[in-house]
Design a protein around this motif. Structure first.
Motif, PDB file in Angstrom:
ATOM      1  N   LEU A 177      68.709  32.482 -59.986  1.00  0.00           N
ATOM      2  CA  LEU A 177      69.176  32.061 -58.668  1.00  0.00           C
ATOM      3  C   LEU A 177      68.200  32.514 -57.582  1.00  0.00           C
ATOM      4  CD1 LEU A 177      71.430  30.914 -56.801  1.00  0.00           C
ATOM      5  CD2 LEU A 177      72.257  33.255 -56.633  1.00  0.00           C
ATOM      6  N   PHE A 178      67.798  33.796 -57.659  1.00  0.00           N
ATOM      7  CA  PHE A 178      66.887  34.301 -56.625  1.00  0.00           C
ATOM      8  C   PHE A 178      65.516  33.647 -56.735  1.00  0.00           C
ATOM      9  CE2 PHE A 178      68.611  38.307 -54.551  1.00  0.00           C
ATOM     10  CZ  PHE A 178      69.911  37.873 -54.662  1.00  0.00           C
ATOM     11  N   GLY A 179      65.090  33.361 -57.982  1.00  0.00           N
ATOM     12  CA  GLY A 179      63.828  32.650 -58.161  1.00  0.00           C
ATOM     13  C   GLY A 179      63.896  31.266 -57.536  1.00  0.00           C
ATOM     14  N   ALA A 180      65.069  30.616 -57.701  1.00  0.00           N
ATOM     15  CA  ALA A 180      65.246  29.284 -57.133  1.00  0.00           C
ATOM     16  C   ALA A 180      65.190  29.338 -55.614  1.00  0.00           C
ATOM     17  CB  ALA A 180      66.577  28.694 -57.592  1.00  0.00           C
ATOM     18  N   LEU A 181      65.844  30.350 -55.010  1.00  0.00           N
ATOM     19  CA  LEU A 181      65.791  30.487 -53.545  1.00  0.00           C
ATOM     20  C   LEU A 181      64.352  30.639 -53.086  1.00  0.00           C
ATOM     21  CD1 LEU A 181      68.726  32.974 -52.785  1.00  0.00           C
ATOM     22  CD2 LEU A 181      68.653  30.548 -52.284  1.00  0.00           C
ATOM     23  N   GLU A 182      63.596  31.449 -53.853  1.00  0.00           N
ATOM     24  CA  GLU A 182      62.205  31.705 -53.511  1.00  0.00           C
ATOM     25  C   GLU A 182      61.372  30.418 -53.618  1.00  0.00           C
ATOM     26  OE1 GLU A 182      59.873  34.618 -51.995  1.00  0.00           O
ATOM     27  OE2 GLU A 182      62.006  34.691 -52.448  1.00  0.00           O
ATOM     28  N   ALA A 183      61.644  29.663 -54.703  1.00  0.00           N
ATOM     29  CA  ALA A 183      60.852  28.447 -54.945  1.00  0.00           C
ATOM     30  C   ALA A 183      61.189  27.358 -53.937  1.00  0.00           C
ATOM     31  CB  ALA A 183      61.087  27.953 -56.368  1.00  0.00           C
ATOM     32  N   GLY A 184      62.459  27.336 -53.468  1.00  0.00           N
ATOM     33  CA  GLY A 184      62.866  26.231 -52.604  1.00  0.00           C
ATOM     34  C   GLY A 184      62.652  26.474 -51.127  1.00  0.00           C
ATOM     35  N   LYS A 185      62.310  27.721 -50.769  1.00  0.00           N
ATOM     36  CA  LYS A 185      62.355  28.032 -49.337  1.00  0.00           C
ATOM     37  C   LYS A 185      61.266  27.344 -48.527  1.00  0.00           C
ATOM     38  CE  LYS A 185      59.786  32.403 -49.391  1.00  0.00           C
ATOM     39  NZ  LYS A 185      59.872  33.863 -49.197  1.00  0.00           N
ATOM     40  N   THR A 186      60.086  27.143 -49.130  1.00  0.00           N
ATOM     41  CA  THR A 186      59.014  26.480 -48.391  1.00  0.00           C
ATOM     42  C   THR A 186      59.411  25.044 -48.064  1.00  0.00           C
ATOM     43  OG1 THR A 186      57.668  27.699 -49.939  1.00  0.00           O
ATOM     44  CG2 THR A 186      56.519  26.332 -48.365  1.00  0.00           C
ATOM     45  N   ARG A 187      60.001  24.395 -49.063  1.00  0.00           N
ATOM     46  CA  ARG A 187      60.462  23.023 -48.880  1.00  0.00           C
ATOM     47  C   ARG A 187      61.490  22.951 -47.750  1.00  0.00           C
ATOM     48  NH1 ARG A 187      60.185  18.243 -52.529  1.00  0.00           N
ATOM     49  NH2 ARG A 187      61.409  16.735 -51.391  1.00  0.00           N
ATOM     50  N   MET A 188      62.370  23.977 -47.710  1.00  0.00           N
ATOM     51  CA  MET A 188      63.398  24.004 -46.671  1.00  0.00           C
ATOM     52  C   MET A 188      62.751  24.065 -45.288  1.00  0.00           C
ATOM     53  SD  MET A 188      66.374  26.852 -46.148  1.00  0.00           S
ATOM     54  CE  MET A 188      65.249  28.132 -45.603  1.00  0.00           C
ATOM     55  N   GLN A 189      61.708  24.901 -45.184  1.00  0.00           N
ATOM     56  CA  GLN A 189      61.057  25.025 -43.881  1.00  0.00           C
ATOM     57  C   GLN A 189      60.362  23.724 -43.499  1.00  0.00           C
ATOM     58  OE1 GLN A 189      59.276  28.725 -42.819  1.00  0.00           O
ATOM     59  NE2 GLN A 189      57.426  27.775 -42.056  1.00  0.00           N
ATOM     60  N   LEU A 190      59.750  23.064 -44.488  1.00  0.00           N
ATOM     61  CA  LEU A 190      59.019  21.829 -44.193  1.00  0.00           C
ATOM     62  C   LEU A 190      59.976  20.693 -43.851  1.00  0.00           C
ATOM     63  CD1 LEU A 190      56.219  21.841 -46.910  1.00  0.00           C
ATOM     64  CD2 LEU A 190      55.955  22.119 -44.439  1.00  0.00           C
ATOM     65  N   ASP A 191      61.005  20.511 -44.691  1.00  0.00           N
ATOM     66  CA  ASP A 191      61.865  19.339 -44.537  1.00  0.00           C
ATOM     67  C   ASP A 191      62.859  19.480 -43.401  1.00  0.00           C
ATOM     68  OD1 ASP A 191      60.517  18.424 -46.635  1.00  0.00           O
ATOM     69  OD2 ASP A 191      62.227  18.078 -47.967  1.00  0.00           O
ATOM     70  N   ALA A 192      63.458  20.679 -43.275  1.00  0.00           N
ATOM     71  CA  ALA A 192      64.569  20.818 -42.337  1.00  0.00           C
ATOM     72  C   ALA A 192      64.204  21.663 -41.132  1.00  0.00           C
ATOM     73  CB  ALA A 192      65.779  21.411 -43.048  1.00  0.00           C
ATOM     74  N   ASP A 193      62.963  22.156 -41.094  1.00  0.00           N
ATOM     75  CA  ASP A 193      62.511  22.953 -39.966  1.00  0.00           C
ATOM     76  C   ASP A 193      63.368  24.210 -39.769  1.00  0.00           C
ATOM     77  OD1 ASP A 193      60.753  23.529 -37.990  1.00  0.00           O
ATOM     78  OD2 ASP A 193      61.886  22.510 -36.426  1.00  0.00           O
ATOM     79  N   VAL A 194      63.834  24.775 -40.886  1.00  0.00           N
ATOM     80  CA  VAL A 194      64.569  26.035 -40.822  1.00  0.00           C
ATOM     81  C   VAL A 194      63.639  27.109 -41.378  1.00  0.00           C
ATOM     82  CG1 VAL A 194      66.507  27.342 -41.756  1.00  0.00           C
ATOM     83  CG2 VAL A 194      66.818  24.977 -41.057  1.00  0.00           C
ATOM     84  N   PRO A 195      63.330  28.165 -40.592  1.00  0.00           N
ATOM     85  CA  PRO A 195      62.370  29.169 -41.073  1.00  0.00           C
ATOM     86  C   PRO A 195      62.745  29.717 -42.448  1.00  0.00           C
ATOM     87  CG  PRO A 195      62.918  29.593 -38.796  1.00  0.00           C
ATOM     88  CD  PRO A 195      63.805  28.487 -39.247  1.00  0.00           C
ATOM     89  N   LEU A 196      61.743  29.876 -43.317  1.00  0.00           N
ATOM     90  CA  LEU A 196      62.024  30.277 -44.695  1.00  0.00           C
ATOM     91  C   LEU A 196      62.603  31.681 -44.793  1.00  0.00           C
ATOM     92  CD1 LEU A 196      59.363  32.194 -45.320  1.00  0.00           C
ATOM     93  CD2 LEU A 196      58.308  30.016 -45.835  1.00  0.00           C
ATOM     94  N   ASP A 197      62.523  32.453 -43.703  1.00  0.00           N
ATOM     95  CA  ASP A 197      63.098  33.801 -43.738  1.00  0.00           C
ATOM     96  C   ASP A 197      64.606  33.779 -43.868  1.00  0.00           C
ATOM     97  OD1 ASP A 197      60.583  35.458 -42.933  1.00  0.00           O
ATOM     98  OD2 ASP A 197      60.663  33.760 -41.568  1.00  0.00           O
ATOM     99  N   LEU A 198      65.212  32.595 -43.687  1.00  0.00           N
ATOM    100  CA  LEU A 198      66.657  32.492 -43.905  1.00  0.00           C
ATOM    101  C   LEU A 198      67.015  32.974 -45.304  1.00  0.00           C
ATOM    102  CD1 LEU A 198      69.373  31.478 -42.750  1.00  0.00           C
ATOM    103  CD2 LEU A 198      68.956  29.352 -43.966  1.00  0.00           C
ATOM    104  N   VAL A 199      66.098  32.731 -46.262  1.00  0.00           N
ATOM    105  CA  VAL A 199      66.371  33.123 -47.643  1.00  0.00           C
ATOM    106  C   VAL A 199      66.541  34.642 -47.750  1.00  0.00           C
ATOM    107  CG1 VAL A 199      65.284  33.299 -49.903  1.00  0.00           C
ATOM    108  CG2 VAL A 199      65.370  31.116 -48.725  1.00  0.00           C
ATOM    109  N   LEU A 200      65.732  35.381 -46.995  1.00  0.00           N
ATOM    110  CA  LEU A 200      65.859  36.845 -47.013  1.00  0.00           C
ATOM    111  C   LEU A 200      67.227  37.265 -46.478  1.00  0.00           C
ATOM    112  CD1 LEU A 200      64.358  39.434 -47.650  1.00  0.00           C
ATOM    113  CD2 LEU A 200      63.321  39.353 -45.403  1.00  0.00           C
ATOM    114  N   VAL A 201      67.671  36.581 -45.414  1.00  0.00           N
ATOM    115  CA  VAL A 201      68.991  36.885 -44.855  1.00  0.00           C
ATOM    116  C   VAL A 201      70.071  36.599 -45.894  1.00  0.00           C
ATOM    117  CG1 VAL A 201      70.618  36.325 -43.020  1.00  0.00           C
ATOM    118  CG2 VAL A 201      68.187  36.369 -42.533  1.00  0.00           C
ATOM    119  N   VAL A 202      69.974  35.428 -46.529  1.00  0.00           N
ATOM    120  CA  VAL A 202      70.997  35.042 -47.511  1.00  0.00           C
ATOM    121  C   VAL A 202      71.018  36.043 -48.663  1.00  0.00           C
ATOM    122  CG1 VAL A 202      71.599  33.295 -49.229  1.00  0.00           C
ATOM    123  CG2 VAL A 202      71.003  32.606 -46.915  1.00  0.00           C
ATOM    124  N   ARG A 203      69.829  36.481 -49.106  1.00  0.00           N
ATOM    125  CA  ARG A 203      69.790  37.449 -50.218  1.00  0.00           C
ATOM    126  C   ARG A 203      70.449  38.759 -49.819  1.00  0.00           C
ATOM    127  NH1 ARG A 203      63.778  36.661 -52.264  1.00  0.00           N
ATOM    128  NH2 ARG A 203      63.476  37.891 -50.406  1.00  0.00           N
TER     129      ARG A 203
END
Lengths: 418, 396
Positions: B335-361
């Motif tokens: 799960l955490f690997g998936a969050l890590e792998a998907g976060k760049t895409r999230m920042q590119l596609d949805a313009d949400v800073p990838l640091d959100l993943v750190l908050v969620v973790r």
């Protein structure tokens, strides 16, 4: 390492009743001084020439490197003999301080032999640099003395830095500081709430807060500051000269030409010492941290006192965090850079006492400003080893090598009031 | 409070009465609470995204905010699982998380807080990279040797903490935090020495690259060459099986669990607490060191100072989410690997800073570590569910 209470009975030496731990400590100190004497003799006597140390207003003094080193070797040997023979009792710490200062001066005259060295610059930054560490350590001491382990100092500082910059940019600087204190107090309340109400392990909550704040401030600084750069500028704070005192030679520029944060930090240290050890609040706080059951029996509301103290500690850490805003003027990601963890180390090295923590922080500050300075002197000593010293010192102290460092007994344990 | 760490009856009797073992599995606490913790963390993450969307909030575009959040989470999922590249990256990120997560889980079950996975991983990485660039194949020898070196590096660094604890009572929370910084300074210095430093004018602390022979074989080459996933993930899975075996089938594991659950009982039963402390920390450090070796041999190929990052905390999160079991840790690491792998895409596609993943973790850790809180929010009635782990003061 089991210390039996009867261990000292077999000891009938002239030094009087000394405990096993005291004797072990004296022995360790003696060995340490001997090792230092050997190190000084082998490594620090090689440089010929004179080192000139510059103070303020053109004043200076010089030390001949080689002679200084040999004097230090002799002194360390004598002091080691004394420590091994009968120890120094109450003077142990004074002797340790003397040895540390001598070693430093020897080291400096060795590294600056043949050149000059601005001692005043190093000392000013020694006093100024550890300010957030001192303030953070006071926050940690209040928490731990009340029985709540605070690993979250780093997070509270970082939050303080962010809020002081953000709110300070939108409004004025001091309102930003207030916001930093309020929000860090809220985070500290969260720590207390989770630790007391839900009995979550306090080390885990502390780490949660650290990384939550790290993630959130990274997230917010990208989300808010990229488009609105004017939200990320508060300007820096100028040093405040204390009238009359700043003109004292040497001491004036070191102690009385600092920012207001330095003065508040020192006030906190001495105020907290008085509060902890001389007032009713202090006695209650310490009793809640050492033996909550006994405190409860005597009618102290353990839970309420813990909440109140942790929230106050949070506000203090928030204030400490706003130092970064006043020092840099804007927010950078992870700008506290682990200084909250040094504050934690300082709490432990200072044995949960405010003045002890201040001394430890000043020593760490000295290491840090020396580390920066040595890089320019080309001594061949990698700066990494200098920056490692605070952490190494902490491990040595925690291992009880220079006397036992014992925390509040109930720290970290949830309290059930039935 | 201690149901997760209580030693079950000796394995022989447990095998004889399988029904009794089934009763130990508490579906609400071991499955429902972790799932709800992840859901809660994602919900709070969504609230944070919404509350900081200044532009849309000013225009009252609440529908826009909702679609933005959905886009972000969709991009996170697609980035992690939507393509072979995503799956490969998920496995790559999950590998060190799994190994360090196992390291922390092992220490937790033995009653120790190993916060030093970062430092142990750095030391393991240093040892592995040294074998990696000084030798030049054959891979069949060099790869296992480099992995063993990594394990040894981590074991020494972690075992040292155990020795300090056993000999002097120094609390491992403080010594691991401090030795993390010491390890980082040491690695920074070593990477500047001629023994390690990459040739060339650059003053950056980066090591020489490892030999081609030492690269770990790729895992998904049959799908498409160039995918980064490698057999390091299988090594990590094997380690998970090893840890499962240790705690379920071996005498040492039983002793470690007993010390973790009740050190006094263990002492009265004649177990040597000091030795077990050292062994637990060494094994834990060895797993973290292996994480370093696998990262070097599999993906990084050379050592940098930032190579372990803050993995020590993620490892705690993985171990907590996995409730210190091997199976749970594997799932949590994925799960955490998936969050890590998907976060760049999230920042590119949805313009949400990838640091959100750190908050969620971090939030996942919160909701897992506070099962009472999670159960209160979701109104679940269940008993127990604590972590079986508590900080017992700074020691004296």
């Amino acid at each position: 390492m089991i210390e039996t209470p009867l261990a000292h009975l077999g000891d009938t030496s002239a030094a009087g009743p000394r405990t096993f731990a005291e004797r072990r400590r004296a022995r360790n100190m003696g060995i340490t001084y001997l090792v230092l004497a050997v190190i000084t003799a082998v490594f620090l006597t090689g440089h010929d020439g004179t080192a000139m140390f510059k103070l303020d207003d053109g004043r200076s003094f010089s030390l001949p490197a080689q002679t200084t080193a040999w004097v230090a070797v002799a002194m360390f040997s004598v002091l080691a003999g004394g420590a091994l023979w009968r120890g120094y009792g109450k003077l142990t710490n004074a002797v340790l301080a003397l040895v540390t200062v001598t070693l430093l001066m020897t080291f400096l005259s060795w590294s600056a032999a043949g050149t000059s060295f601005s001692l005043i610059g190093v000392l000013v930054s020694t006093v100024g640099y550890p300010t957030p560490i001192v303030i953070g350590a006071m926050s940690g001491i209040i928490c731990e003395r009340s029985g709540i382990v605070n690993i979250a100092i780093e997070g509270l500082l970082l939050n303080g830095a962010f809020m002081a910059v953000f709110i300070g940019s939108v409004t004025t600087f001091w309102i930003g500081v207030l916001a930093a204190m309020v929000t860090s107090a809220l985070l500290a309340w969260l720590l207390a709430w989770l630790a007391i109400r839900f009995k979550v392990d306090q080390v885990i909550v502390g780490f949660f807060i650290n990384f939550f704040v790290l993630g959130l401030t990274n997230f917010l600084s990208k989300r808010l500051f990229v488009e609105h750069q004017n939200w990320n500028y508060v300007g820096t704070l100028r040093p405040l000269k204390i009238w009359g005192l700043h003109s004292i030679p040497v001491i004036g520029p070191i102690l009385f030409e600092q920012t207001v944060y330095v003065y508040v930090a020192w006030l906190l240290v001495f105020g907290l010492t008085w509060l902890l050890f001389r007032t009713r609040w202090g006695l209650r706080t310490r009793s809640v941290g050492e033996h909550p059951r006994a405190a409860d029996t005597l009618g102290i509301n353990v839970v309420r006192l813990r909440y109140r103290n942790v929230i106050i500690a949070g506000a203090i850490a928030g204030f400490g965090g706003s130092w970064f805003a006043s020092n840099v003027g804007q927010f950078n990601q992870n700008m506290t850079g682990g200084r909250g963890f040094i504050a934690l180390a300082v709490v432990i090295v200072g044995r949960w006492k405010p003045i002890g923590a201040l001394c430890a922080a000043l020593v760490f500050g000295l290491f840090d400003s020396l580390g920066n300075k040595l890089a320019t002197l080309h001594t061949g000593i990698p700066s990494e080893f200098i920056s490692m010293l605070p952490y190494l010192a902490t491990v040595v102290v925690v291992c009880g090598f220079v006397g036992r460092s014992r925390g509040p007994k109930a720290a970290g344990q949830p309290y059930d009031s039935q | 409070m201690t149901d997760a760490g209580t030693p079950e009856p000796a394995t022989g009797t447990a095998r004889a009465r399988p029904l009794q073992r089934l009763e130990h599995i508490d579906a609400k606490n071991t499955v429902l609470v972790p799932v709800l913790a992840v859901v809660s963390a994602l919900v709070v993450g969504a609230i944070i995204v919404a509350a900081t969307d200044i532009d849309r909030l000013q225009h009252g575009a609440f529908g826009g905010i909702a679609t933005n959040i959905l886009d972000a989470y969709k991009a996170l999922f697609v980035g992690a699982f939507g393509s072979w590249t995503g799956i490969s990256e998920t496995l790559v990120f999950a590998t060190p998380l799994l190994l360090t997560g196992l390291a922390v889980a092992l220490s937790f079950r033995s009653g120790l807080f190993n916060i030093g996975a970062t430092g142990q991983m750095l030391m393991g990485g240093m040892a592995a990279v040294w074998i990696g660039f000084t030798m030049n194949g054959p891979g069949i020898v060099q790869i296992p040797l480099a992995m063993l070196a990594g394990i040894a590096g981590g074991m020494v660094w972690g075992g040292m903490i155990g020795v300090l604890k056993a000999r002097t009572g120094a609390h491992e929370v403080i010594t691991t935090i401090m030795t993390n910084y010491i390890a980082l300074a040491l690695v920074t210095w070593m990477l500047k020495t001629t023994a390690f430093k990459q040739p060339g004018p650059s003053g950056n602390p980066i090591s020489k690259a490892i030999a081609n022979e030492a690269h770990l074989p790729k895992l998904l080459d049959f799908v498409r060459p160039g995918l980064r996933a490698n057999i390091g993930f299988l090594v990590a899975l094997a380690a998970a099986v090893g840890v499962w075996w240790l705690f379920r089938k071996s005498k040492l594991g039983f002793e470690l669990r007993t010390v973790g659950a009740n050190p006094d009982a263990a002492r009265y039963a004649g177990m040597r607490i000091g030795t077990l402390t050292v062994v637990a920390m060494a094994l834990s450090g060895g797993l973290a060191g292996l994480a370093g070796a696998v990262n070097i041999l599999g993906t990084n190929r050379q050592m940098t100072t930032s190579f372990a990052g803050d993995i020590g905390f993620d490892a705690i999160a993985v171990a907590l989410l996995g409730r210190n079991t091997s199976v749970g840790t594997v799932l949590a690491a994925l799960l955490f690997g998936a969050l890590e792998a998907g976060k760049t895409r999230m920042q590119l596609d949805a313009d949400v800073p990838l640091d959100l993943v750190l908050v969620v973790r971090a939030l996942i850790v919160l909701f897992i570590a506070a099962p009472l809180l999670t159960r209160m929010i979701w109104r679940i009635k269940a008993e127990g569910g604590g972590l079986g782990l508590s900080f017992r003061g700074w020691g004296s």
